[in-house]
Design a protein around this motif. Structure first.
Motif, PDB file in Angstrom:
ATOM      1  N   CYS A  34      47.839  50.560  40.285  1.00 45.24           N
ATOM      2  CA  CYS A  34      47.872  49.347  39.474  1.00 45.24           C
ATOM      3  C   CYS A  34      46.766  48.414  39.961  1.00 45.24           C
ATOM      4  CB  CYS A  34      49.235  48.649  39.579  1.00 45.24           C
ATOM      5  SG  CYS A  34      49.292  47.070  38.709  1.00 45.24           S
ATOM      6  N   VAL A  35      45.741  48.259  39.118  1.00 47.72           N
ATOM      7  CA  VAL A  35      44.606  47.422  39.486  1.00 47.72           C
ATOM      8  C   VAL A  35      44.674  46.127  38.689  1.00 47.72           C
ATOM      9  CG1 VAL A  35      42.094  47.201  39.461  1.00 47.72           C
ATOM     10  CG2 VAL A  35      43.153  49.384  40.092  1.00 47.72           C
ATOM     11  N   VAL A  36      44.604  45.017  39.371  1.00 44.08           N
ATOM     12  CA  VAL A  36      44.653  43.715  38.707  1.00 44.08           C
ATOM     13  C   VAL A  36      43.246  43.114  38.688  1.00 44.08           C
ATOM     14  CG1 VAL A  36      45.441  41.330  38.945  1.00 44.08           C
ATOM     15  CG2 VAL A  36      47.070  43.204  39.173  1.00 44.08           C
ATOM     16  N   LEU A  37      42.822  42.695  37.496  1.00 40.97           N
ATOM     17  CA  LEU A  37      41.516  42.048  37.327  1.00 40.97           C
ATOM     18  C   LEU A  37      41.715  40.552  37.341  1.00 40.97           C
ATOM     19  CD1 LEU A  37      40.171  44.150  34.311  1.00 40.97           C
ATOM     20  CD2 LEU A  37      39.422  44.353  36.684  1.00 40.97           C
ATOM     21  N   LEU A  93      45.831  48.863  34.312  1.00 36.64           N
ATOM     22  CA  LEU A  93      44.704  47.974  34.565  1.00 36.64           C
ATOM     23  C   LEU A  93      45.061  46.651  33.896  1.00 36.64           C
ATOM     24  CD1 LEU A  93      41.861  47.496  35.663  1.00 36.64           C
ATOM     25  CD2 LEU A  93      40.940  48.496  33.569  1.00 36.64           C
ATOM     26  N   VAL A  94      45.227  45.606  34.705  1.00 36.07           N
ATOM     27  CA  VAL A  94      45.842  44.372  34.237  1.00 36.07           C
ATOM     28  C   VAL A  94      44.888  43.193  34.404  1.00 36.07           C
ATOM     29  CG1 VAL A  94      47.871  42.899  34.427  1.00 36.07           C
ATOM     30  CG2 VAL A  94      48.023  45.298  35.115  1.00 36.07           C
ATOM     31  N   ALA A 127      50.194  44.539  42.457  1.00 34.05           N
ATOM     32  CA  ALA A 127      48.876  45.174  42.494  1.00 34.05           C
ATOM     33  C   ALA A 127      48.718  46.083  43.708  1.00 34.05           C
ATOM     34  CB  ALA A 127      47.787  44.109  42.512  1.00 34.05           C
ATOM     35  N   ASP A 128      48.110  47.248  43.510  1.00 28.80           N
ATOM     36  CA  ASP A 128      47.666  48.057  44.636  1.00 28.80           C
ATOM     37  C   ASP A 128      46.317  47.533  45.109  1.00 28.80           C
ATOM     38  OD1 ASP A 128      49.779  50.041  44.657  1.00 28.80           O
ATOM     39  OD2 ASP A 128      48.969  50.665  42.717  1.00 28.80           O
ATOM     40  N   ARG A 129      45.559  47.046  44.109  1.00 28.38           N
ATOM     41  CA  ARG A 129      44.218  46.582  44.410  1.00 28.38           C
ATOM     42  C   ARG A 129      43.879  45.443  43.458  1.00 28.38           C
ATOM     43  NH1 ARG A 129      39.343  49.102  43.239  1.00 28.38           N
ATOM     44  NH2 ARG A 129      40.466  50.776  42.202  1.00 28.38           N
ATOM     45  N   VAL A 146      32.186  43.602  39.396  1.00 31.41           N
ATOM     46  CA  VAL A 146      33.273  43.423  40.356  1.00 31.41           C
ATOM     47  C   VAL A 146      32.662  42.802  41.601  1.00 31.41           C
ATOM     48  CG1 VAL A 146      35.039  44.552  41.746  1.00 31.41           C
ATOM     49  CG2 VAL A 146      34.551  45.381  39.429  1.00 31.41           C
ATOM     50  N   TRP A 147      32.937  41.513  41.772  1.00 30.82           N
ATOM     51  CA  TRP A 147      32.294  40.737  42.832  1.00 30.82           C
ATOM     52  C   TRP A 147      32.948  41.010  44.188  1.00 30.82           C
ATOM     53  CZ3 TRP A 147      27.838  38.284  42.114  1.00 30.82           C
ATOM     54  CH2 TRP A 147      27.407  37.380  43.095  1.00 30.82           C
ATOM     55  N   GLU A 148      34.277  41.104  44.127  1.00 30.09           N
ATOM     56  CA  GLU A 148      35.014  41.391  45.351  1.00 30.09           C
ATOM     57  C   GLU A 148      36.249  42.190  44.989  1.00 30.09           C
ATOM     58  OE1 GLU A 148      35.977  37.969  47.703  1.00 30.09           O
ATOM     59  OE2 GLU A 148      37.316  39.079  49.036  1.00 30.09           O
ATOM     60  N   SER A 149      36.563  43.193  45.786  1.00 23.85           N
ATOM     61  CA  SER A 149      37.772  43.939  45.512  1.00 23.85           C
ATOM     62  C   SER A 149      38.440  44.346  46.809  1.00 23.85           C
ATOM     63  CB  SER A 149      37.441  45.161  44.637  1.00 23.85           C
ATOM     64  OG  SER A 149      37.475  46.352  45.372  1.00 23.85           O
ATOM     65  N   GLY A 150      39.755  44.502  46.740  1.00 22.07           N
ATOM     66  CA  GLY A 150      40.489  44.840  47.953  1.00 22.07           C
ATOM     67  C   GLY A 150      41.977  44.761  47.721  1.00 22.07           C
ATOM     68  N   PRO A 151      42.776  44.838  48.773  1.00 23.87           N
ATOM     69  CA  PRO A 151      44.228  44.742  48.623  1.00 23.87           C
ATOM     70  C   PRO A 151      44.615  43.338  48.182  1.00 23.87           C
ATOM     71  CG  PRO A 151      43.597  44.704  50.929  1.00 23.87           C
ATOM     72  CD  PRO A 151      42.363  45.028  50.157  1.00 23.87           C
ATOM     73  N   PRO A 152      45.851  43.164  47.666  1.00 24.28           N
ATOM     74  CA  PRO A 152      46.263  41.840  47.179  1.00 24.28           C
ATOM     75  C   PRO A 152      46.091  40.741  48.218  1.00 24.28           C
ATOM     76  CG  PRO A 152      47.891  43.502  46.583  1.00 24.28           C
ATOM     77  CD  PRO A 152      46.885  44.195  47.462  1.00 24.28           C
ATOM     78  N   SER A 153      46.005  41.120  49.480  1.00 23.46           N
ATOM     79  CA  SER A 153      45.882  40.083  50.515  1.00 23.46           C
ATOM     80  C   SER A 153      44.590  39.283  50.384  1.00 23.46           C
ATOM     81  CB  SER A 153      45.965  40.739  51.907  1.00 23.46           C
ATOM     82  OG  SER A 153      44.911  41.678  52.058  1.00 23.46           O
TER      83      SER A 153
END
Lengths: 285, 254
Positions: free
Chosen positions: B46-49, B207-208, B220-222, B231-238
């Motif tokens: 589950c990827v959150v945009l 994809l949300v 979100a997984d990511r 995609v400027w920055e991506s990573g875990p929900p943290s």
């Protein structure tokens, strides 16, 4: 940052261009086949020779052209008058009919009755009743000429149509628009004039342009009241000559006006985004 | 070897991913919305945009669903380039689910007919079968017994839940959600997000696009932050609580 298309994008563009060329070739070929078949059927028909002589006599056509052009000029004048009057009066009637004021109830009822009657009567019948009925009243101020009476009859019928188109357009304006206008302090009349009517006119423009095109043809109906328009002029030319070419020429003259007109209307609609040629607007493919 | 799977320098997709986007460019006239965008969504992921309004979240989802013409780049589903004009877009879309911000339920159809339209017309399922599934799906989103209702008779939250049910009913490989709670008032947002969390729990690949940070943290997984067309920055929900770039920090702060 400049964009240099990737090889993938270049290849796709080339593929799409090829598709377009092929579509064009298919369209051209199928058109050609269809036209050729139609011509063949007509030319090989048993009565072709006689039909050609009676309907497609070029010399006779040129001979009657000046008279027909003069008639067409009358058609065009009648057309412009009927368009202007039926659009303006139609809009006024539609506004009257959509008011809520109790004082105007008799007027609303009258408009409703008028629209019901003239939308329900065949135009030909209205022409005959107005053209022969009104003169029999022998009103001294009423012009007895077929041109005026015919124009009046067309206006009577078409105003009823345009009033209904405008009314539908006014009713289709979202209530929130009126609410917003009234919330800003605009009066009922100001809301109608500045918010509702402009949107209604925009929404109904395609339907109204359709009416304008159809008025151009129907202006020819005044010929049944003896007005010498293009159709009547053709009829006169045919009488006694046993050659029907003038009708064909008159038809061509009408097309000469109406085809560019419809094209212009389509182009205008397309530019404004009302085009019918995009079945899946909002979906790329 | 067809053009679709030809390896292209810089555009090599991940064949194991459900969705793999490489070098995507989408523009409207002079306005370039997405530029050289890369993104992968793995199976069951589950990827959150995230991203400001106008950052291209919706455009990305629409491009993936082949609703936008792309200038350049590749959108691959399970390794197959679907942006290739030779690919039948209808077949691709039949494998994807898309839920819109404004629900887009068909106002002239009941909920049952809204749900069964695609299964019957696109997937050729028998009516009885499709209707049985639709009833079960409506039950799952908390709309049991509302099969005969028309969209206009429902609240926004109910409509959006029905729209999610409609998208799920065809068993899509990938569920695309385009700011599905933006049109709802806060009281109704929760019920829709709860449904999405339960959909997430069943392993549906999603994809949300959303502005709901709480939802992003929860499911979100990511998280992918869109900025300047990529995609400027991506990573875990943290990363929501500990942004690595000033741009993401500015988005979260504003």
């Amino acid at each position: 940052m400049t964009w240099e298309p990737s090889p993938v994008a270049v290849e796709r563009a080339a593929f799409r261009a090829g598709r377009r060329r092929r579509s064009f070739a298919v369209a051209a070929l199928s058109t050609l086949v269809l036209v050729a078949a139609a011509v063949l059927v007509v030319v090989t028909s048993p009565g072709w020779e006689r039909t050609r002589d009676a309907f497609l006599d070029v010399d006779r056509g040129l001979e009657v052209l000046p008279a027909l052009l003069e008639g067409l000029w009358l058609n065009l004048r009648v057309w412009v008058v009927t368009v202007v009057v039926s659009l303006v009066v139609g809009l006024l009637l539609a506004i009257v009919r959509t008011t809520a004021s109790p004082v105007l109830f008799p007027l609303r009822a009258l408009v409703a009755a008028y629209v019901d009657v003239f939308r329900g009567l065949p135009l030909l019948l209205v022409l005959l009743l107005v053209g022969f009925g009104l003169p029999s009243l022998r009103l001294p101020w009423l012009p007895g000429d077929g041109v005026y009476l015919g124009t009046l009859a067309i206006v009577l019928t078409y105003t009823a149509y345009t009033a209904e188109i405008f009314r539908a357009g006014i009713n289709a304006v979202h209530p929130a628009q009126v609410t917003a206008a009234r919330a800003l302090g605009l009066t009922r009349a100001q809301t109608t004039r500045r918010v509702v009517v402009p949107q209604a006119v925009r929404n109904t423009t395609p339907a109204l342009l359709n009416t304008v095109v159809s008025l151009q043809k129907d202006s020819g109906l005044i010929s049944i009241l003896g007005a010498v328009d293009a159709i009547r002029a053709a009829q006169i030319a045919v009488t006694g000559a046993y050659n029907f070419t003038p009708y064909v020429v008159a038809g061509l003259l009408f097309l000469l006006v109406s085809i560019p007109l419809t094209r212009a209307v389509d182009a205008y609609s397309e530019r404004r985004g009302w085009g019918a040629t995009r079945p899946a607007a909002g979906v790329a493919r | 070897m067809s053009a679709a799977d030809a390896p292209v320098a810089g555009l090599a997709v991940d064949p194991t991913a459900v969705l793999s986007v490489r070098g995507l460019r989408v523009s409207f006239g002079d306005h370039v919305v997405l530029e050289r965008l890369d993104l992968d969504v793995a199976e069951h992921e589950c990827v959150v945009l995230l991203g400001a309004s106008g950052s291209g979240k919706s455009t990305l989802l629409r491009a993936v669903d082949l609703l936008e013409e792309v200038d350049d780049g590749v959108v691959a589903l399970r390794g197959v380039d679907v942006t290739d004009p030779r690919v039948d877009a209808d077949t691709v879309r039949a494998r994807l689910g898309l839920v819109f911000q404004a629900y887009n339920l068909f106002d002239h159809l009941t909920l049952l007919d809204n749900l069964t339209l695609a299964p019957r017309l696109v997937h050729r399922r028998p009516r009885a079968e499709a209707e049985a599934d639709a009833v079960a799906m409506l039950d799952r989103v908390g709309l049991a017994g509302r099969e005969g209702a028309y969209p206009g008779q429902l609240s926004g939250g109910q409509q959006q839940r029905a729209a999610i049910a409609r998208a799920l009913l065809t068993g899509p490989d990938l569920l695309l959600l385009d700011e599905v709670t933006s049109a709802l008032d806060p009281a109704l947002v929760g019920e829709v997000l709860d449904i999405l969390a339960s959909v997430r729990a069943t392993g549906t690949t999603m994809l949300v696009a959303t502005h709901e940070l709480g939802f992003a943290r929860r499911v979100a997984d990511r998280v992918c932050f869109l900025h300047a067309g990529r995609v400027w920055e991506s990573g875990p929900p943290s990363i929501i609580d500990d942004p690595g770039t000033p741009e993401l920090a500015a988005y979260l702060g504003g």
